[in-house]
Scaffold this active site. Structure first.
Site, mmCIF file in Angstrom:
data_model
loop_
_atom_site.group_PDB
_atom_site.id
_atom_site.type_symbol
_atom_site.label_atom_id
_atom_site.label_comp_id
_atom_site.label_asym_id
_atom_site.label_seq_id
_atom_site.Cartn_x
_atom_site.Cartn_y
_atom_site.Cartn_z
ATOM 1 C CE LYS A 63 -24.229 -171.227 -79.506
ATOM 2 N NZ LYS A 63 -24.309 -170.374 -78.312
ATOM 3 N NE ARG A 115 -20.777 -165.289 -82.267
ATOM 4 C CZ ARG A 115 -20.248 -166.510 -82.403
ATOM 5 N NH1 ARG A 115 -21.029 -167.581 -82.328
ATOM 6 N NH2 ARG A 115 -18.953 -166.655 -82.597
#
Length: 278
Positions: free
Chosen positions: A213, A247
């Protein structure tokens, strides 16, 4: 399902414009191969998404359905033991996916479509409660602020989890997600990582989606393809504090990181111990 380390949720994007793989798993054959690789690498859950999270080309309900629902049916048939999650905020897609065997609805846009929770209750599916600060789906944050980001996240996701139980969603299937980057700047995501224990203390199982991210990239000055080590460092920090599900794009590396943290914590036994004993 294993209990000696946190669970790993593999990401399979049925999109041509994913920020990470740029459409590598858009095709059905490629996506099925990715599911097989993830399962072999140790994934417990596969998360199937048909719409890029960030801004991009419009994807209506019909197109998202085309990308996701038949694929869920195929994965269910080929991998009967794998938990199937669907990354959607739309109740129409969620209902059809659950009808084809999806086990979990990953609502990354924090109840933008209230009817999605009704679908989870109808099918007895699990549900991920996320925090976005009220952001509209597929938008990026702009000058967002919170008096205390951790307090805001804890209040929102736990309130939502309690509401879901009252609606009829199975309590044992509910996860809470601080939702790094969504409706947040890098300082917010770093704080949530550092203080994740406050969310874990609510006793709702915590899912974290850290993989590659922007907060990792901005922390290290790293482009998307250079964020693996930073992601694994954040993974270890969150695992130590008790996160339950991770995740991830890089399944094998994430599994090994979680195995090591679990061995250090004492919840998992070493694979072998011979040093100094023979």
């Amino acid at each position: 399902m294993r209990r000696d380390r946190p669970l790993v949720m593999a990401i399979v994007n049925r999109t041509p414009d994913s920020f990470y793989d740029r459409g590598a798993t858009y095709g059905t054959a490629e996506a099925l191969a990715a599911v097989e690789r993830a399962a072999e690498a140790g994934a417990d859950i596969v998360d199937i998404g048909g719409v890029k999270a960030g801004p991009g080309a419009e994807v209506d309900v019909a197109e998202e359905t085309r990308r996701v629902v038949p694929f869920v049916a195929e994965v269910r048939a080929r991998f009967p033991e794998l938990v199937i999650s669907v990354d959607t905020w739309r109740h129409e897609v969620g209902r059809l996916a659950c009808a084809e065997g999806a086990d979990l609805l990953n609502d990354t846009w924090a109840g933008a479509d209230p009817k999605l929770a009704e679908v989870a209750a109808e099918f007895g599916a699990g549900y991920v409660c996320s925090h976005t600060g009220g952001a509209v789906p597929r938008t990026r944050p702009h000058r967002v602020s919170y008096p205390d980001i951790v307090t805001d996240v804890v209040a929102e996701v736990t309130t939502r989890a309690d509401e879901l139980v009252r609606l009829g969603v199975p309590a044992e299937g509910i996860l809470v997600d601080p939702t790094h980057d969504f409706g947040k700047n890098t300082w917010h995501s770093l704080t949530l990582t550092r203080e994740l224990g406050r969310l874990v203390a609510t006793r709702w199982p915590v899912l974290v989606a850290l993989s590659n991210k922007d907060f990792v990239g901005e922390a290290l000055g790293a482009d998307v393809g250079e964020r693996l080590y930073g992601t694994l460092a954040a993974t270890a920090v969150c695992a130590w504090q008790g996160a339950a599900v991770f995740r991830a794009h890089n399944v094998a590396e994430t599994c090994q990181t979680l195995d090591m943290v679990s061995v250090i914590k004492g919840s998992k036994q070493p694979a072998r111990v011979i040093r100094g004993l023979t």
